[in-house]
Design an enzyme around this catalytic site. Sequence first.
Site, PDB file in Angstrom:
ATOM      1  N   LEU A   5       0.865  -1.175   0.000  1.00  0.00           N
ATOM      2  CA  LEU A   5       0.000   0.000   0.000  1.00  0.00           C
ATOM      3  C   LEU A   5       0.901   1.224   0.000  1.00  0.00           C
ATOM      4  CD1 LEU A   5      -2.783  -0.769   2.667  1.00  0.00           C
ATOM      5  CD2 LEU A   5      -2.892  -1.067   0.193  1.00  0.00           C
ATOM      6  N   ASP A   6       0.489   2.269  -0.698  1.00  0.00           N
ATOM      7  CA  ASP A   6       1.253   3.513  -0.693  1.00  0.00           C
ATOM      8  C   ASP A   6       1.349   4.068   0.723  1.00  0.00           C
ATOM      9  OD1 ASP A   6       1.359   3.245  -3.425  1.00  0.00           O
ATOM     10  OD2 ASP A   6      -0.266   4.664  -3.813  1.00  0.00           O
ATOM     11  N   LYS A   7       2.395   4.816   0.980  1.00  0.00           N
ATOM     12  CA  LYS A   7       2.647   5.344   2.320  1.00  0.00           C
ATOM     13  C   LYS A   7       1.449   6.093   2.910  1.00  0.00           C
ATOM     14  CE  LYS A   7       6.087   7.963   4.959  1.00  0.00           C
ATOM     15  NZ  LYS A   7       7.354   8.725   4.896  1.00  0.00           N
ATOM     16  N   VAL A  16      -1.691   5.664   2.439  1.00  0.00           N
ATOM     17  CA  VAL A  16      -2.910   4.846   2.389  1.00  0.00           C
ATOM     18  C   VAL A  16      -2.920   3.888   3.587  1.00  0.00           C
ATOM     19  CG1 VAL A  16      -4.230   3.172   1.033  1.00  0.00           C
ATOM     20  CG2 VAL A  16      -2.934   4.985  -0.122  1.00  0.00           C
ATOM     21  N   ARG A  31      -5.143   6.032  -7.567  1.00  0.00           N
ATOM     22  CA  ARG A  31      -4.930   7.473  -7.429  1.00  0.00           C
ATOM     23  C   ARG A  31      -4.927   8.176  -8.783  1.00  0.00           C
ATOM     24  NH1 ARG A  31       0.175   7.613  -3.424  1.00  0.00           N
ATOM     25  NH2 ARG A  31      -0.170   9.879  -3.574  1.00  0.00           N
TER      26      ARG A  31
END
Length: 212
Positions: free
Chosen positions: A60-62, A64, A158
């Site tokens: 997961l992106d930072k 998120v 995104r």
Amino acid sequence: MRKLPFIVYSDSHILVAYKPPGMVVPIENHRSNSLEGFLLQHLKETLNKETIFLRPIHRLDKPVEGLVLFARSSKALTRLNQAQRERKIDKFYVAKVPGSFKKKNGLICHFLVHGDHRAEIVKEGGKEARLMFRVFEERSKHSVLSLKILTGRYHQIRIQLSATKHPIVGDARYGNQEFYRKDQIALCHTKLILPHPTLKKKMIFKFRPENL
């Protein structure tokens, strides 16, 4: 108050954990502030072992938050990676975006390339990105979406929502200047469905975000 990670489920082959916003998933150069590093330390202490097998199946992106799946054995790693390639692992997200949608559900398709710390949409030469969406709540200035990711591309949700003129609240990188929360955008991985690598049964895990 900063949220802390926690284990949702764990057995000898898989582990599902909650990742808070502001934390990266893999160790790499972020050992002190990574979900993997936190879990390794926790497992070493609770199991009283020095060597722990733990590998993330996805990231997961930072900014998120939400669920992250790990393999806890080499057998599970091989089988879960294969299940992911065969699209047998389903991932569902919830996102808050500005505006309203004329069409309340559908499929969003683009071709993406991995640019300089961001995804970019191209007409040719990229990888196909497919995302299913459904509007399940409409507010005065925002819509809350249920999302199912069909392809695992870099920053896919995104960039694809931004391309539809509905960038995720708090996601300045993709065009939204609203403040959401510190170190966080309004995107959460809320549901994970997978075939257990050894038990041969379907496993479902859910996480409910606060006040999205």
